[in-house]
Structure formats: structure tokens, C-alpha cells
Design a protein around this motif. Structure first.
Motif: not given
Length: 354
Positions: A6-21, A33-38
Motif C-alpha cells: 500500500x505504502x509503495x503505491x503512494x510513495x514508490x521512492x521511499x520504503x517502510x522502516x517500521x509501523x505500529x497501530x 509509519x516511519x520511512x527510510x527517509x525518517x
């Protein structure tokens, strides 16, 4: 659900580092969600049972947030997916994404009159900032949501049908509602005549839907815009006070203790009026004292109707749960209307006889 996909369909240039409810909402499923670009984002699975028309839902939210952004006013900002839409559909489920508003906090309940004033300022600013946006650009996410006369008519149908034989348990509650039936159309009559203007309203103006700065507690942004749609600002004003008066006692069996609080009313009105006086009509000001009563009895009507129908709408934990909720709201509504002259006097003092 594959959150990474899902995340990739919004921001294909970033990756998920972690997430929580995240959060305590009961409608949508929310993740921080936190991405690899902080960078921090909110991803939500939209409850498509509650919101049948996702395109309309998202158009309302984007129209409002874009308008605020164009005025340099802080607001949640929805992200577009790679296909240009503001949501992603995956396996017949809908997802949206927006940037996390950092260094903010919410209040779950008022911490004294200062918090009440801060909440009133927040929603007053929200209404004022949207007062120049044509309400016809938004659709009704939930048709007739605050059409109190229709809610009353729906109750009369449920009374007539009495499908479960529960009517015998609620004669007092029905009597209270019918006693005040002539006052239920005050706001809708004003809308019909034009004396009450159509604005963009939030429709869930609880104190925890306003974000405040973590350091100075100043208002930052209104959140949870799912029910933003055309209506009267009196709906939000009345429902906010209903929520503040009820507090955490909506489910209390000691319903007689839930009554209006003139000090809270005065604090909320003073702060709210200061933000909205530039566009309010004379009739809207006249109806300020009645708005908490109308929105409260409307809520009681909805609980009573659901009780008579067999608890088909509101989630209940026991057989008389909706009846308890109904009694709380009707007791509160009665306490307001029985002291309406006091609320009128407070209103007159605050607005200075405008």
C-alpha cells in the motif's frame, strides 16, 4: 493487508522502516509509519461499510484541506497515489495516506475551562477559515445526519412498529421527546428560511479531534475529517457542548447526574464567538442556547430508536445499553431546556446584544 505494498503505491521512492497501530478510533484502522527517509506518515484503512462512497468522502476531505493549505493554514494533507487518486483500492478495501503532524497532542477530556476555551477556539477557527468555501462543493457523506425532525419521524415509525415489544419499557422517554417535539426543527427551519446559513461543518467536534502544540498548547489543526460536509455551524456548536456536558458518563446508569453546565457553556461560547462573529447571522446567535438542547435530544432519539429496533446500529454490551444512553441524553437535554432563560442571558452577555 500488505502495508508495504500500500505504502509503495503512494510513495514508490521511499520504503517502510517500521509501523505500529495508532490512535483509539473505532471506525478506521490507523497505522503510524516511519520511512527510510525518517519521515512519518499515517496510513488508514477506510471503513467502507460506514462510508459507502469513498470518492465523495475523499473529495470532501481534499477540498477542505486544499482550501486551508492555500490560505497557509496547517491541516492534514492527503497524499496522492501514483495513479493520481487520493486512495488505493486493494482486494476491495480502501486505503489513504497523509503526512503525520509532528509535535502535537490531543485532550481526551477537558482539563478545566481553559481547555474548553481552547477547543472552542479550535473549531471556531475551523469554521471561520472555511466560511469562504462554497459548501455546495461538498456532498453529504451521511445524508440527513443532523436532520432532527427526520430523526424524530424515524422514531415515530419505530414506536408504531414496536417490533420487539419494548415500547412498554420506554413510556417516560417517549413522553419526554414528544413534550419537546415543537422545538426539534428550530435549526432546520432556519436553514430552510435562509436565516441560518449553510456552511462546512465537522460533525464530530469532540475535544480530541483538535490538535494542540505539545509545548505551548496552542491550536494547530482539526483532524478526523471523515464527516466534514455541508450543515449549520450550530450543529458543531451544539454537539461539542453535548459532548463536554456528557463527558465520560454516556454509559452511566446514574443518568440524573448528567446535566448542563452554564460555566462550560459560557467558556465555550465566549471563545467560539470570538472566532466566528464576523459571519454569524442574527438568527444563529439567537439559536446558540437551543443548539446544545437540539443536538442532545437528537442523540437521545437515536439511542431510543435503536433500542426499539433491537440495537441494530449502535454497538451494545447488554440489553438495555441503548436505553441507558438514551436516558442520559434526555436528562441532559431536559436540564438545558428547563434552564433556557439562563443560557439566553449568558448568550446576551457574551455577544453584547449583537
Amino acid at each position: 493487508m500488505d502495508l508495504f505494498k500500500i505504502f509503495e503505491k503512494f510513495l514508490p521512492t521511499e520504503k517502510i522502516l517500521g509501523y505500529k497501530k495508532y490512535g483509539n478510533g473505532h471506525i478506521n484502522v490507523t497505522y503510524l509509519v516511519v520511512s527510510d527517509k525518517n519521515e512519518f506518515y499515517i496510513v488508514q484503512k477506510i471503513n467502507s461499510y460506514a462510508f459507502k462512497d469513498v470518492d465523495l468522502l475523499m473529495n470532501n476531505i481534499v477540498t477542505v484541506t486544499t482550501h486551508l493549505k492555500n490560505k497557509n493554514i496547517e491541516s492534514i494533507q492527503m497524499l496522492q497515489a501514483v495513479d493520481g487518486k487520493y486512495y488505493v483500492k486493494e482486494n476491495d478495501e480502501y486505503y489513504r495516506m497523509y503526512r503525520f503532524i509532528d509535535k502535537t497532542m490531543t485532550f481526551e477530556k477537558p482539563e478545566g475551562l481553559k481547555t474548553v476555551k481552547n477547543a472552542a477556539q479550535a473549531f471556531g477557527k475551523f469554521h471561520n477559515n472555511l466560511s469562504d468555501l462554497d459548501a455546495s462543493k461538498l456532498g453529504e457523506v451521511i445524508p440527513h445526519f443532523h436532520d432532527t425532525p427526520k430523526r424524530y419521524n424515524d422514531l415515530l415509525i419505530a414506536i408504531k412498529e414496536d417490533k420487539l415489544g419494548r415500547l412498554k419499557n420506554v413510556s417516560r422517554e417517549v413522553e419526554i421527546v414528544q413534550k419537546y417535539a415543537d422545538k426539534l426543527s428550530l435549526i432546520t427551519d432556519g436553514l430552510s428560511s435562509g436565516e441560518v446559513e449553510l456552511h462546512i461543518t465537522h460533525n464530530d467536534p469532540k475535544i480530541n479531534n483538535a490538535l494542540f502544540d505539545t509545548e505551548n498548547h496552542e491550536f494547530r489543526s482539526i483532524i478526523d475529517l471523515d464527516t466534514v460536509m455541508p450543515g449549520s455551524v450550530l450543529y458543531d456548536f451544539g454537539d461539542a457542548l453535548r459532548s463536554l456536558f456528557t463527558g465520560d458518563k454516556e454509559d452511566s446508569t446514574e443518568y440524573e447526574k448528567v446535566v448542563g453546565n452554564p460555566e462550560i457553556y459560557k467558556a465555550y461560547l465566549s471563545s467560539y464567538y470570538n472566532e466566528t462573529k464576523s459571519f454569524l447571522t442574527k438568527r444563529e446567535i439567537e439559536l446558540f442556547p437551543y443548539a446544545p438542547f437540539i443536538l442532545t435530544i437528537e442523540c437521545g432519539i437515536r439511542f431510543l430508536e435503536d433500542y426499539l429496533k433491537g440495537d441494530v446500529y449502535f454497538h451494545t454490551k447488554y440489553e438495555e445499553h441503548n436505553l441507558v444512553r438514551c436516558r442520559t441524553q434526555l436528562n441532559l437535554a431536559s436540564s438545558i431546556i428547563e434552564n433556557i432563560d439562563l443560557y439566553k442571558q449568558i448568550t446576551s452577555n457574551v455577544v453584547g446584544g449583537k
